[in-house]
Write an enzyme that holds these catalytic residues in place. Structure first.
Site, mmCIF file in Angstrom:
data_model
loop_
_atom_site.group_PDB
_atom_site.id
_atom_site.type_symbol
_atom_site.label_atom_id
_atom_site.label_comp_id
_atom_site.label_asym_id
_atom_site.label_seq_id
_atom_site.Cartn_x
_atom_site.Cartn_y
_atom_site.Cartn_z
ATOM 1 N N SER A 34 0.837 -1.205 0.000
ATOM 2 C CA SER A 34 0.000 0.000 0.000
ATOM 3 C C SER A 34 0.869 1.251 0.000
ATOM 4 O O SER A 34 0.494 2.283 -0.570
ATOM 5 C CB SER A 34 -0.920 0.009 1.220
ATOM 6 N N GLY A 53 0.106 6.175 -8.376
ATOM 7 C CA GLY A 53 -0.828 6.936 -9.198
ATOM 8 C C GLY A 53 -1.936 7.638 -8.460
ATOM 9 O O GLY A 53 -2.091 8.852 -8.554
ATOM 10 N N GLU A 76 -5.283 7.990 -16.043
ATOM 11 C CA GLU A 76 -4.357 6.901 -16.325
ATOM 12 C C GLU A 76 -4.914 6.054 -17.468
ATOM 13 O O GLU A 76 -6.016 6.311 -17.965
ATOM 14 C CB GLU A 76 -4.117 6.045 -15.077
ATOM 15 N N HIS A 132 2.883 -4.790 -14.938
ATOM 16 C CA HIS A 132 2.876 -3.342 -15.184
ATOM 17 C C HIS A 132 3.856 -3.032 -16.305
ATOM 18 O O HIS A 132 5.003 -3.485 -16.279
ATOM 19 C CB HIS A 132 3.264 -2.569 -13.923
ATOM 20 N N ARG A 161 -3.406 -1.944 -19.296
ATOM 21 C CA ARG A 161 -2.044 -2.353 -18.975
ATOM 22 C C ARG A 161 -1.594 -3.617 -19.695
ATOM 23 O O ARG A 161 -0.454 -3.722 -20.145
ATOM 24 C CB ARG A 161 -1.906 -2.549 -17.457
ATOM 25 N N HIS A 173 3.121 -6.950 -11.155
ATOM 26 C CA HIS A 173 2.669 -5.800 -10.370
ATOM 27 C C HIS A 173 1.494 -6.089 -9.448
ATOM 28 O O HIS A 173 1.500 -5.669 -8.291
ATOM 29 C CB HIS A 173 2.283 -4.672 -11.325
ATOM 30 N N ARG A 216 -6.816 -5.417 -13.926
ATOM 31 C CA ARG A 216 -7.266 -4.297 -13.099
ATOM 32 C C ARG A 216 -7.131 -2.958 -13.813
ATOM 33 O O ARG A 216 -6.093 -2.654 -14.388
ATOM 34 C CB ARG A 216 -6.454 -4.265 -11.795
ATOM 35 N N SER A 268 -7.316 -0.206 -7.285
ATOM 36 C CA SER A 268 -6.909 -1.117 -6.206
ATOM 37 C C SER A 268 -7.087 -0.506 -4.828
ATOM 38 O O SER A 268 -7.624 -1.151 -3.914
ATOM 39 C CB SER A 268 -5.463 -1.579 -6.397
ATOM 40 N N LEU A 269 -6.621 0.721 -4.631
ATOM 41 C CA LEU A 269 -6.769 1.359 -3.323
ATOM 42 C C LEU A 269 -8.243 1.518 -2.966
ATOM 43 O O LEU A 269 -8.663 1.261 -1.837
ATOM 44 C CB LEU A 269 -6.075 2.724 -3.303
#
Length: 390
Positions: free
Chosen positions: A44, A49, A114, A229, A270, A331, A366, A371-372
């Site tokens: 984390s 980004g 992104e 990634h 990605r 990644h 993803r 993700s966060l």
């Protein structure tokens, strides 16, 4: 000797998923958190980004479609809807906790873009968003009287009785064995990057919870869904690969080959960009390609990407003057322990959150900066489900 400990909730992992679970649980719950190494050594902390948010209702369909398209439409639609619907409340809560997201002159949130996003919808703090959120959450969790954090303590097994999880086994930094009994157990041990030769992850992330869950017959899902990634700094040094945030491409950085030619749309998903880079490397017979910041204004490089700029400078590359060599690296892990929309696994009283879990949000690939958000949304849902138990 084995020491026995007792609590209401035991959480393995001190990344944002584990921390937000603890922070969202009722204060009367006695909580024990384990960190495999020091609390700073979690992925984390490495997220550069940012974190996605639904800008307004007019963005809903586009955000939903961007997430689905990036995931090759293998996403669990219910989970995607929950994440998007919950995003604004999560961001607002993080702001009240003191997370310093970048803002415009009028005080509104600034957004970056992104790859695979149809428009800017990513909140960020420089190029260290994960560190900003994680350290803020950690500060608040440390202030909770009902939470104890044990560093350098590794989960080694689950404790199971009559098909119910009643805690976990662990080993502390002195090698002492622990049996931790809890009414509910949460695994938030991150991904699997430590199993790869080249990864952006910390080496300690070795899929422990997935292995242990499988040994207890807990369902796993999409264990082969691993994200590479596309833009990591090429280096012959051993150790973790340094990621160059996808938001750099969102701000205008371009990928080119050794002839200075662009060969891919940098804002595609990605997996598509990664495949194009690998094919170009094979075609040219080289070990890396290049990322150029030539079209990115200097104030953005210095203001939005200071950590990336300084790290590359230390490695001998000045983003203001030259392209940097890049190569794809492991990644993120989209698979994991199967959970429902409340992060409940197929074993009673066992929950999984964060990259350890698979709630279907990400599908096969993803979308950047989901993700966060996903970790926070479903960590809170786990805490709410646990909190309803009496």
């Amino acid at each position: 000797m084995t020491r026995k400990l007792y609590c209401d909730v035991v959480i393995a992992g001190c990344g944002i998923a584990g921390l937000y679970t603890a922070l969202s649980l009722p204060r009367e719950k006695k909580i024990l958190m384990l960190s495999k190494e020091d609390v700073a050594s979690c992925d984390s902390m490495l997220a550069q980004g940012g974190i996605c948010v639904l800008r307004d209702e007019s963005d809903y369909e586009a955000y939903f479609e961007d997430t689905m398209r990036a995931g090759h439409y293998e996403n669990r639609k219910e989970s995607v809807a929950i994440m998007i619907d919950s995003s604004r409340a999560v961001i607002e809560h993080l702001l009240t906790l003191g997370v310093r997201f970048e803002k415009n002159a009028d005080g509104s949130l600034a957004y970056t873009r992104e790859g695979a996003h149809s428009q800017p919808r990513i909140c960020f703090h420089k190029d260290i968003t994960g560190e900003e959120i994680t350290t803020t959450l950690l500060k608040h969790v440390r202030n909770l009287a009902n939470v104890r954090i044990m560093e350098y303590t590794t989960m080694t097994d689950l404790i199971e009785k009559d098909d119910n999880c009643i805690g976990m086994k662990a080993k502390d930094k002195n090698g002492e064995l622990l049996q931790i009994y809890a009414l509910n157990t949460v695994v938030a041990t991150g991904g699997i990057g430590g199993l790869y030769q080249h990864s952006t992850n910390f080496p300690l992330l070795t899929g422990d919870a997935c292995r242990i869950a499988r040994e207890h017959g807990v369902a796993l899902e999409h264990m082969d869904y691993v994200q590479i990634h596309p833009t990591c700094l090429y280096s012959k040094k051993q150790g973790r690969s340094f990621l160059i945030s996808e938001s750099a491409r969102g701000e205008g950085a371009v990928i080119h080959n050794h002839k200075g030619e662009r060969f891919v749309d940098e804002l595609l998903p990605r997996d598509v960009v990664t495949e194009a880079i690998l094919k170009e490397m094979e075609k040219e017979g080289v070990d890396y390609e290049y990322l150029s910041f030539e079209k990115v204004p200097e104030p953005i490089i210095r203001g939005h990407f200071p950590n990336i700029y300084n790290y590359c400078l230390q490695e001998g590359y000045d983003l203001l003057k030259e392209s940097v060599p890049i190569v794809p690296a492991q990644h993120y892990f989209m698979g994991g322990i199967h959970v429902d929309s409340d992060s409940q696994t197929t074993m009673k009283h066992l929950y999984a959150v964060g990259e350890t879990s698979c709630n279907g949000v990400h599908g096969k690939n993803r979308l950047a900066s989901n993700s966060l958000l996903e970790s926070l949304v479903f960590a809170k849902r786990a805490a709410q489900k646990i909190g309803k138990e009496r």
